[in-house]
Design an enzyme around this catalytic site. Structure first.
Site, mmCIF file in Angstrom:
data_model
loop_
_atom_site.group_PDB
_atom_site.id
_atom_site.type_symbol
_atom_site.label_atom_id
_atom_site.label_comp_id
_atom_site.label_asym_id
_atom_site.label_seq_id
_atom_site.Cartn_x
_atom_site.Cartn_y
_atom_site.Cartn_z
ATOM 1 N N LYS A 123 0.856 -1.193 0.000
ATOM 2 C CA LYS A 123 0.000 0.000 0.000
ATOM 3 C C LYS A 123 0.888 1.237 0.000
ATOM 4 O O LYS A 123 1.702 1.403 0.925
ATOM 5 C CB LYS A 123 -0.865 -0.042 1.261
ATOM 6 C CG LYS A 123 -2.253 0.481 1.024
ATOM 7 C CD LYS A 123 -3.124 0.346 2.235
ATOM 8 C CE LYS A 123 -4.175 1.426 2.209
ATOM 9 N NZ LYS A 123 -4.984 1.421 3.426
ATOM 10 N N ASP A 135 -1.425 10.550 -6.353
ATOM 11 C CA ASP A 135 -0.009 10.305 -6.651
ATOM 12 C C ASP A 135 0.409 8.848 -6.432
ATOM 13 O O ASP A 135 1.566 8.494 -6.637
ATOM 14 C CB ASP A 135 0.882 11.242 -5.811
ATOM 15 C CG ASP A 135 0.694 11.034 -4.311
ATOM 16 O OD1 ASP A 135 -0.095 10.135 -3.922
ATOM 17 O OD2 ASP A 135 1.318 11.769 -3.529
ATOM 18 N N GLY A 136 -0.550 8.018 -5.974
ATOM 19 C CA GLY A 136 -0.226 6.603 -5.772
ATOM 20 C C GLY A 136 0.662 6.355 -4.559
ATOM 21 O O GLY A 136 1.131 5.243 -4.348
ATOM 22 N N ARG A 193 -13.918 -6.935 -2.506
ATOM 23 C CA ARG A 193 -14.823 -6.071 -1.750
ATOM 24 C C ARG A 193 -16.208 -6.117 -2.364
ATOM 25 O O ARG A 193 -16.355 -6.542 -3.520
ATOM 26 C CB ARG A 193 -14.348 -4.606 -1.838
ATOM 27 C CG ARG A 193 -12.899 -4.404 -1.525
ATOM 28 C CD ARG A 193 -12.230 -3.476 -2.548
ATOM 29 N NE ARG A 193 -10.757 -3.536 -2.392
ATOM 30 C CZ ARG A 193 -10.082 -2.758 -1.580
ATOM 31 N NH1 ARG A 193 -10.693 -1.820 -0.911
ATOM 32 N NH2 ARG A 193 -8.774 -2.891 -1.463
ATOM 33 N N ASP A 262 -16.587 -0.009 -1.075
ATOM 34 C CA ASP A 262 -15.236 -0.398 -1.527
ATOM 35 C C ASP A 262 -14.331 -0.697 -0.338
ATOM 36 O O ASP A 262 -13.240 -1.240 -0.510
ATOM 37 C CB ASP A 262 -14.615 0.691 -2.417
ATOM 38 C CG ASP A 262 -14.631 2.049 -1.765
ATOM 39 O OD1 ASP A 262 -15.737 2.532 -1.442
ATOM 40 O OD2 ASP A 262 -13.568 2.643 -1.559
HETATM 41 P P1 AMP Z 1 -9.862 5.071 0.447
HETATM 42 O O1 AMP Z 1 -10.722 6.235 0.818
HETATM 43 O O2 AMP Z 1 -8.539 5.105 1.136
HETATM 44 O O3 AMP Z 1 -10.567 3.778 0.638
HETATM 45 O O4 AMP Z 1 -9.540 5.209 -1.112
HETATM 46 C C1 AMP Z 1 -10.556 5.410 -2.053
HETATM 47 C C2 AMP Z 1 -10.003 5.383 -3.451
HETATM 48 O O5 AMP Z 1 -9.058 6.425 -3.649
HETATM 49 C C3 AMP Z 1 -9.293 4.094 -3.839
HETATM 50 O O6 AMP Z 1 -9.569 3.827 -5.191
HETATM 51 C C4 AMP Z 1 -7.846 4.447 -3.642
HETATM 52 O O7 AMP Z 1 -6.989 3.646 -4.432
HETATM 53 C C5 AMP Z 1 -7.821 5.889 -4.119
HETATM 54 N N1 AMP Z 1 -6.699 6.653 -3.525
HETATM 55 C C6 AMP Z 1 -6.582 7.073 -2.259
HETATM 56 N N2 AMP Z 1 -5.419 7.735 -2.073
HETATM 57 C C7 AMP Z 1 -4.768 7.727 -3.268
HETATM 58 C C8 AMP Z 1 -3.531 8.234 -3.739
HETATM 59 N N3 AMP Z 1 -2.698 8.896 -2.939
HETATM 60 N N4 AMP Z 1 -3.218 8.033 -5.038
HETATM 61 C C9 AMP Z 1 -4.042 7.362 -5.865
HETATM 62 N N5 AMP Z 1 -5.234 6.876 -5.484
HETATM 63 C C10 AMP Z 1 -5.599 7.036 -4.201
HETATM 64 MG MG MG Z 2 -10.311 1.826 0.461
#
Ligand code: AMP
Ligand code: MG
Length: 487
Positions: A123, A135-136, A193, A262
């Site tokens: 992660k 930014d991944g 999920r 999700d």
């Molecule tokens: P989360 O709210 O953490 O469950 O993330 C929701 C969505 O946002 C998922 O598709 C994650 O992969 C994407 N996401 C969250 N943070 C980032 C990030 N820094 N870069 C790319 N995608 C993100």
């Molecule tokens: Mg998530």
């Protein structure tokens, strides 16, 4: 990017992991083959050797550098085929057709000593086709939080994804501030999920939907493979696991914070530790997420939201059941009534045990609710009030007299009731202010509190005076009111 276990000095990494790649084998409709890219100069902060051993990974002779290389994605082992998974999801009730692993990359699956398969996922590993504008990356804070809380959850006896490794990437990640980048290696019995089903259902791709459900059954409920109504039975099994999970959260005063579809696994494991927290002072309406203005994911709403998320899963499965919408409604409606009752029973069972009641009946709801009301009205600490309950049974206050009277009515002795309470009311939980403090220190490269907390939470039900300071509620200036997604 270093390939096939070669490390800077060009010698072979002795460590091997017997990966299988059954999820990425499902094909490109299920995600993207992509290599991790965020680790520049990775350094190991902590590695979970016990978990590695359970997973059949021999880490004993690996150096910290080797572990940092592998568990940051800088070194890709021979059998790993990195893959970002596609999924959709309802976020705060609104459907988003494509989310997916925007900053997480699956390395593959490993077979553990219990003969089950577990995903290893990085992660914060870099951008993927699902990153949208992100930014991944992950900053170090969320890595520290997830490591502490997911491992504590597991030790508390709550199904949860786990933490195998925490590393820094050597990159700076830009949020409101410039922060060190980090990567967590997450272990899950799968990363499927509710949103994964929604992804294919929305696209009306029944063929791949069926592939997904069959895969999920094979992986999580192989016993159902030959059932006549296997898809419906699969739903029922997933639903029960999820509702039991939420009842357990509630028994620990845990608020997940972002129960989007999700973030709802079908394995029944807790996943995604963003704006989550264990409550200090008890409040039914408590919310932690900075963006949850309506209290959708508040403490007391978690059961209803779990049912709502399950209704999303049910809708996805309808095409596979060979039923019309009306027929499907007729089939699912009574099932949802059963599930509503199932959750109430699971909740009552969890809460009653916390009060020393072995076999709860519907009559106990009143006492449980009165006790919770007492905690709320007197602004009392949730965890410590339950832990100290045995010591207060002779108090003159009405509520304690009522609990004592109820315990006198059951066949089990007082000693047995107290042992029961001590086995389900933790001595220690990862309080939010301590998690925040360990993050602040880690950002300054002081990992002492982080490591101490990880050790302390390995035995959360055991009284240990060395950890007394970690059991104390926050002082007024230490209270953390909100936590954030956006890691
Ligand atoms: P989360 O709210 O953490 O469950 O993330 C929701 C969505 O946002 C998922 O598709 C994650 O992969 C994407 N996401 C969250 N943070 C980032 C990030 N820094 N870069 C790319 N995608 C993100
Ligand atoms: Mg998530």
């Amino acid at each position: 990017m270093l390939k096939c276990g070669k490390i800077n000095s060009k010698r072979w990494v002795p460590m091997k992991i017997e990966f299988s790649n059954t999820y990425s084998d499902l094909g490109s409709n299920f995600g993207q083959s992509i290599e991790p890219s965020s680790a520049v100069d990775p350094e190991l902060i902590l590695f979970n050797h016990d978990l590695a051993s359970f997973l059949g990974i021999d880490s004993s002779s690996a150096s910290e550098n080797e572990l940092a290389g592998i568990f940051s994605g800088k070194t890709i082992l021979e059998k790993s085929r990195p893959f970002a998974m596609a999924y959709a999801g309802h976020q705060f009730g609104h459907f988003v057709p494509q989310l997916g692993d925007g900053r997480a990359i699956l390395l593959g699956e490993v077979e553990a000593s219990n003969r089950k398969y577990y995903d290893l996922q990085l992660k914060g590993a870099g951008q993927t086709a699902f990153s949208r504008r992100g930014d991944g990356r992950s900053s170090l804070g969320p890595v520290i939080r997830e490591y502490i809380v997911s491992e504590a959850m597991h030790a508390l006896g709550v199904p949860s994804t786990r933490a195998l490794a925490a590393v820094t990437t050597g990159e700076t990640v830009y949020r409101e501030d410039a922060l060190p980048g980090g990567i967590l290696t997450r272990v899950a019995s799968s990363h499927i999920r509710v949103g994964t089903f929604e992804y294919f259902a929305y696209r009306k791709d029944e063929e791949e939907l069926k592939v997904l459900v069959d895969y999920a059954i094979k992986r999580h409920h192989p016993d159902l493979s030959n059932e006549d109504e296997k898809y419906f039975e699969f739903f029922k099994a997933v639903a029960r696991r999820k509702l039991k999970l939420v009842a357990k959260w509630m028994g620990l005063g845990f608020i997940h914070g972002v129960m989007n579809t999700d973030n709802t696994t079908i394995s029944g494991e807790t996943i995604d530790f963003g704006p989550c927290a264990f409550m200090d002072i008890f409040s039914h309406d408590k919310v932690f997420s900075s963006i949850d203005h309506q209290g959708r994911y508040s403490y007391h709403n978690q059961g209803s939201i779990a049912l709502w998320n399950l209704s999303c899963l049910a809708s996805c499965l309808v095409p596979l059941l060979g039923l019309s919408q009306t027929e499907a409604q007729k089939k699912f409606e009574p099932e949802f009534e059963t599930l509503t009752a199932f959750f109430k029973d699971a909740w009552r069972d969890v809460m009653a045990k916390k009060m020393g009641i072995f076999t709860a009946t519907s009559k106990d709801n009143k006492l449980i609710n009165e006790f919770l009301k007492y905690l709320e009205e007197n602004k009392m600490d949730f965890t410590n009030s339950f832990r100290e309950l045995p010591k207060r049974l002779n108090d003159s206050e009405g509520i304690y007299k009522q609990v004592k009277k109820r315990l006198e009515e059951q066949a089990e002795t007082f000693e047995e009731a107290i042992s029961l309470m001590d086995s389900v009311n933790p001595y220690i939980i990862p309080r939010n202010h301590l998690v925040e403090r360990s993050i602040d220190l880690s950002i300054k490269e002081d990992y002492s509190l982080f490591k101490r907390m990880v050790e302390a939470f390995k035995e959360p039900y055991k009284e240990n005076q060395n950890h007394l300071d970690l059991t104390l509620p926050p002082k007024p200036d230490e209270i953390v009111y909100q936590t954030f997604c956006g890691t």
